[in-house]
Scaffold this motif. Structure first.
Motif, PDB file in Angstrom:
ATOM      1  N   VAL A  14      20.536  37.184   9.703  1.00 27.34           N
ATOM      2  CA  VAL A  14      19.585  38.208  10.120  1.00 27.34           C
ATOM      3  C   VAL A  14      19.981  39.569   9.550  1.00 27.34           C
ATOM      4  CG1 VAL A  14      18.566  39.423  12.093  1.00 27.34           C
ATOM      5  CG2 VAL A  14      18.935  36.958  12.214  1.00 27.34           C
ATOM      6  N   LYS A  15      21.272  39.877   9.573  1.00 21.67           N
ATOM      7  CA  LYS A  15      21.748  41.151   9.022  1.00 21.67           C
ATOM      8  C   LYS A  15      21.338  41.312   7.555  1.00 21.67           C
ATOM      9  CE  LYS A  15      26.009  42.008  11.694  1.00 21.67           C
ATOM     10  NZ  LYS A  15      27.482  42.080  11.587  1.00 21.67           N
ATOM     11  N   SER A  16      21.431  40.228   6.808  1.00 22.39           N
ATOM     12  CA  SER A  16      21.198  40.314   5.364  1.00 22.39           C
ATOM     13  C   SER A  16      19.731  40.179   4.974  1.00 22.39           C
ATOM     14  CB  SER A  16      22.004  39.231   4.634  1.00 22.39           C
ATOM     15  OG  SER A  16      21.584  37.932   5.032  1.00 22.39           O
ATOM     16  N   LYS A  17      18.913  39.571   5.851  1.00 22.50           N
ATOM     17  CA  LYS A  17      17.536  39.290   5.457  1.00 22.50           C
ATOM     18  C   LYS A  17      16.488  39.882   6.397  1.00 22.50           C
ATOM     19  CE  LYS A  17      18.655  34.881   3.220  1.00 22.50           C
ATOM     20  NZ  LYS A  17      18.160  35.210   1.878  1.00 22.50           N
ATOM     21  N   GLU A  18      16.907  40.665   7.387  1.00 20.19           N
ATOM     22  CA  GLU A  18      15.957  41.151   8.398  1.00 20.19           C
ATOM     23  C   GLU A  18      14.793  41.938   7.790  1.00 20.19           C
ATOM     24  OE1 GLU A  18      17.742  43.841  11.200  1.00 20.19           O
ATOM     25  OE2 GLU A  18      18.833  44.918   9.654  1.00 20.19           O
ATOM     26  N   PRO A  19      13.595  41.826   8.403  1.00 19.15           N
ATOM     27  CA  PRO A  19      13.258  40.884   9.465  1.00 19.15           C
ATOM     28  C   PRO A  19      13.122  39.473   8.897  1.00 19.15           C
ATOM     29  CG  PRO A  19      11.301  42.057   8.805  1.00 19.15           C
ATOM     30  CD  PRO A  19      12.448  42.678   8.033  1.00 19.15           C
ATOM     31  N   VAL A  20      13.545  38.490   9.683  1.00 18.79           N
ATOM     32  CA  VAL A  20      13.544  37.111   9.194  1.00 18.79           C
ATOM     33  C   VAL A  20      13.026  36.186  10.292  1.00 18.79           C
ATOM     34  CG1 VAL A  20      15.965  36.847   9.873  1.00 18.79           C
ATOM     35  CG2 VAL A  20      14.996  35.300   8.180  1.00 18.79           C
ATOM     36  N   SER A  21      12.262  35.191   9.904  1.00 20.34           N
ATOM     37  CA  SER A  21      11.678  34.263  10.874  1.00 20.34           C
ATOM     38  C   SER A  21      12.666  33.167  11.251  1.00 20.34           C
ATOM     39  CB  SER A  21      10.419  33.614  10.293  1.00 20.34           C
ATOM     40  OG  SER A  21      10.765  32.733   9.231  1.00 20.34           O
ATOM     41  N   GLY A  22      12.380  32.493  12.346  1.00 21.09           N
ATOM     42  CA  GLY A  22      13.202  31.370  12.776  1.00 21.09           C
ATOM     43  C   GLY A  22      13.192  30.252  11.755  1.00 21.09           C
ATOM     44  N   ASP A  23      12.061  30.073  11.064  1.00 16.35           N
ATOM     45  CA  ASP A  23      11.959  29.028  10.043  1.00 16.35           C
ATOM     46  C   ASP A  23      12.918  29.292   8.888  1.00 16.35           C
ATOM     47  OD1 ASP A  23       9.965  27.517  11.326  1.00 16.35           O
ATOM     48  OD2 ASP A  23       8.396  28.859  10.583  1.00 16.35           O
ATOM     49  N   VAL A  24      13.005  30.557   8.489  1.00 15.55           N
ATOM     50  CA  VAL A  24      13.898  30.910   7.381  1.00 15.55           C
ATOM     51  C   VAL A  24      15.359  30.718   7.788  1.00 15.55           C
ATOM     52  CG1 VAL A  24      14.724  32.801   5.922  1.00 15.55           C
ATOM     53  CG2 VAL A  24      12.263  32.509   6.321  1.00 15.55           C
ATOM     54  N   ILE A  25      15.693  31.119   9.008  1.00 15.18           N
ATOM     55  CA  ILE A  25      17.061  30.941   9.506  1.00 15.18           C
ATOM     56  C   ILE A  25      17.433  29.469   9.511  1.00 15.18           C
ATOM     57  CG2 ILE A  25      18.596  31.214  11.494  1.00 15.18           C
ATOM     58  CD1 ILE A  25      16.914  33.669  12.283  1.00 15.18           C
ATOM     59  N   ALA A  26      16.511  28.632  10.007  1.00 17.78           N
ATOM     60  CA  ALA A  26      16.759  27.194  10.061  1.00 17.78           C
ATOM     61  C   ALA A  26      16.950  26.621   8.658  1.00 17.78           C
ATOM     62  CB  ALA A  26      15.597  26.500  10.769  1.00 17.78           C
ATOM     63  N   GLU A  27      16.120  27.091   7.722  1.00 16.18           N
ATOM     64  CA  GLU A  27      16.235  26.617   6.331  1.00 16.18           C
ATOM     65  C   GLU A  27      17.570  27.017   5.724  1.00 16.18           C
ATOM     66  OE1 GLU A  27      13.866  27.103   2.057  1.00 16.18           O
ATOM     67  OE2 GLU A  27      12.938  27.809   3.924  1.00 16.18           O
ATOM     68  N   GLU A  28      18.016  28.242   6.004  1.00 19.22           N
ATOM     69  CA  GLU A  28      19.301  28.720   5.483  1.00 19.22           C
ATOM     70  C   GLU A  28      20.460  27.850   5.983  1.00 19.22           C
ATOM     71  OE1 GLU A  28      20.448  31.498   3.609  1.00 19.22           O
ATOM     72  OE2 GLU A  28      18.390  31.734   2.897  1.00 19.22           O
ATOM     73  N   LEU A  29      20.352  27.378   7.227  1.00 20.17           N
ATOM     74  CA  LEU A  29      21.424  26.580   7.829  1.00 20.17           C
ATOM     75  C   LEU A  29      21.244  25.088   7.614  1.00 20.17           C
ATOM     76  CD1 LEU A  29      21.821  28.500  11.215  1.00 20.17           C
ATOM     77  CD2 LEU A  29      23.370  28.563   9.255  1.00 20.17           C
ATOM     78  N   GLY A  30      20.090  24.699   7.056  1.00 21.39           N
ATOM     79  CA  GLY A  30      19.827  23.292   6.835  1.00 21.39           C
ATOM     80  C   GLY A  30      19.604  22.525   8.123  1.00 21.39           C
ATOM     81  N   LEU A  31      18.999  23.202   9.108  1.00 22.63           N
ATOM     82  CA  LEU A  31      18.770  22.585  10.410  1.00 22.63           C
ATOM     83  C   LEU A  31      17.308  22.718  10.817  1.00 22.63           C
ATOM     84  CD1 LEU A  31      21.861  24.106  12.265  1.00 22.63           C
ATOM     85  CD2 LEU A  31      21.640  21.742  11.481  1.00 22.63           C
ATOM     86  N   ALA A  32      16.906  21.928  11.814  1.00 22.46           N
ATOM     87  CA  ALA A  32      15.556  22.051  12.354  1.00 22.46           C
ATOM     88  C   ALA A  32      15.481  23.295  13.227  1.00 22.46           C
ATOM     89  CB  ALA A  32      15.207  20.814  13.185  1.00 22.46           C
ATOM     90  N   LYS A  33      14.335  23.941  13.231  1.00 26.82           N
ATOM     91  CA  LYS A  33      14.158  25.151  14.031  1.00 26.82           C
ATOM     92  C   LYS A  33      14.428  24.884  15.506  1.00 26.82           C
ATOM     93  CE  LYS A  33      10.800  28.805  15.062  1.00 26.82           C
ATOM     94  NZ  LYS A  33       9.410  29.273  14.820  1.00 26.82           N
ATOM     95  N   SER A  34      14.005  23.705  15.983  1.00 29.23           N
ATOM     96  CA  SER A  34      14.208  23.362  17.398  1.00 29.23           C
ATOM     97  C   SER A  34      15.688  23.297  17.755  1.00 29.23           C
ATOM     98  CB  SER A  34      13.534  22.031  17.722  1.00 29.23           C
ATOM     99  OG  SER A  34      14.045  20.994  16.894  1.00 29.23           O
ATOM    100  N   THR A  35      16.529  22.947  16.793  1.00 23.13           N
ATOM    101  CA  THR A  35      17.982  22.866  17.031  1.00 23.13           C
ATOM    102  C   THR A  35      18.565  24.238  17.320  1.00 23.13           C
ATOM    103  OG1 THR A  35      18.108  20.979  15.515  1.00 23.13           O
ATOM    104  CG2 THR A  35      20.189  22.088  16.044  1.00 23.13           C
TER     105      THR A  35
END
Length: 206
Positions: A14-35
């Motif tokens: 979030v610090k590096s890409k703000e504002p950022v969506s939950g979908d983008v965060i999940a993609e960055e971590l290679g995880l499902a958004k629900s996780t």
């Protein structure tokens, strides 16, 4: 309480890409958004991240060791819970609807008439559905309520942070607070949590 490694990673994203969506965060971590739902709940409820509708997550500037985080983590459900609105299995839906709007709540807790223990929860949606069907005057809440054990509840000793995680994970507005003998003694809602954060934030800024 310390952040988990994954929560720290989320903060850095979030610090590096703000504002950022939950979908983008999940993609960055290679995880499902629900996780990530509970992690994001922890980070937003403690004020480290700010969730803005249609914008995304913003870093607030707070760190885990901030006074706000430490204070928030020390609060128990018993410290902030409010009075529950209780009805009984034989309460007619019509009367329950009256209680719902009289006390301006989203759900009512159904207690056993004898033991007073929690046996169900009836929501605004449950009651209005019966009203629309024209059955409000002849239907008891026992017919339309969600029954135990399909109810998420908390205890007075549980931390507010844990209650916030449960509310977020299960996508509900409030939780019944029960005693050791399953009696309903309080209510924990999103509003309680937000009010506490606002109060602590104001104290930190003072």
């Amino acid at each position: 309480m310390n952040f988990t490694q994954r929560q720290k990673q989320i903060v850095e994203i979030v610090k590096s890409k703000e504002p950022v969506s939950g979908d983008v965060i999940a993609e960055e971590l290679g995880l499902a958004k629900s996780t990530l739902r509970s992690d994001l709940a922890v980070l937003t409820m403690t004020g480290v991240l700010d969730a803005r509708p249609k914008v995304g997550y913003i870093y607030s500037g707070l760190e885990p060791q901030s006074l706000l985080f430490e204070q928030f983590n020390q609060y128990k459900v018993a410290d902030v819970m409010i009075q529950p609105v209780i009805v009984y299995p034989d309460t007619m839906v019509n009367d329950a609807i009256t209680s719902l709007f009289m006390y301006d709540v989203g759900s009512l807790y159904v207690a056993d008439s004898t033991s007073k223990s929690l046996i169900g929860v009836v929501s605004r949606k449950d009651l209005l559905r019966s009203l629309i069907a024209g059955q409000a005057e002849k239907t008891a809440v026992a017919i339309v309520m969600t029954r135990m054990p399909n109810i998420i509840a908390v205890t007075p000793e549980m931390t507010v942070l844990k209650a916030a995680e449960l509310i977020s994970n299960h996508q509900i507005d409030s939780l019944p607070v029960i005693s050791s003998d399953d009696q309903v003694i309080g209510k924990m809602s999103k509003t309680n949590i937000i009010d506490l954060l606002v109060e602590l934030s104001s104290e930190e800024d003072a």
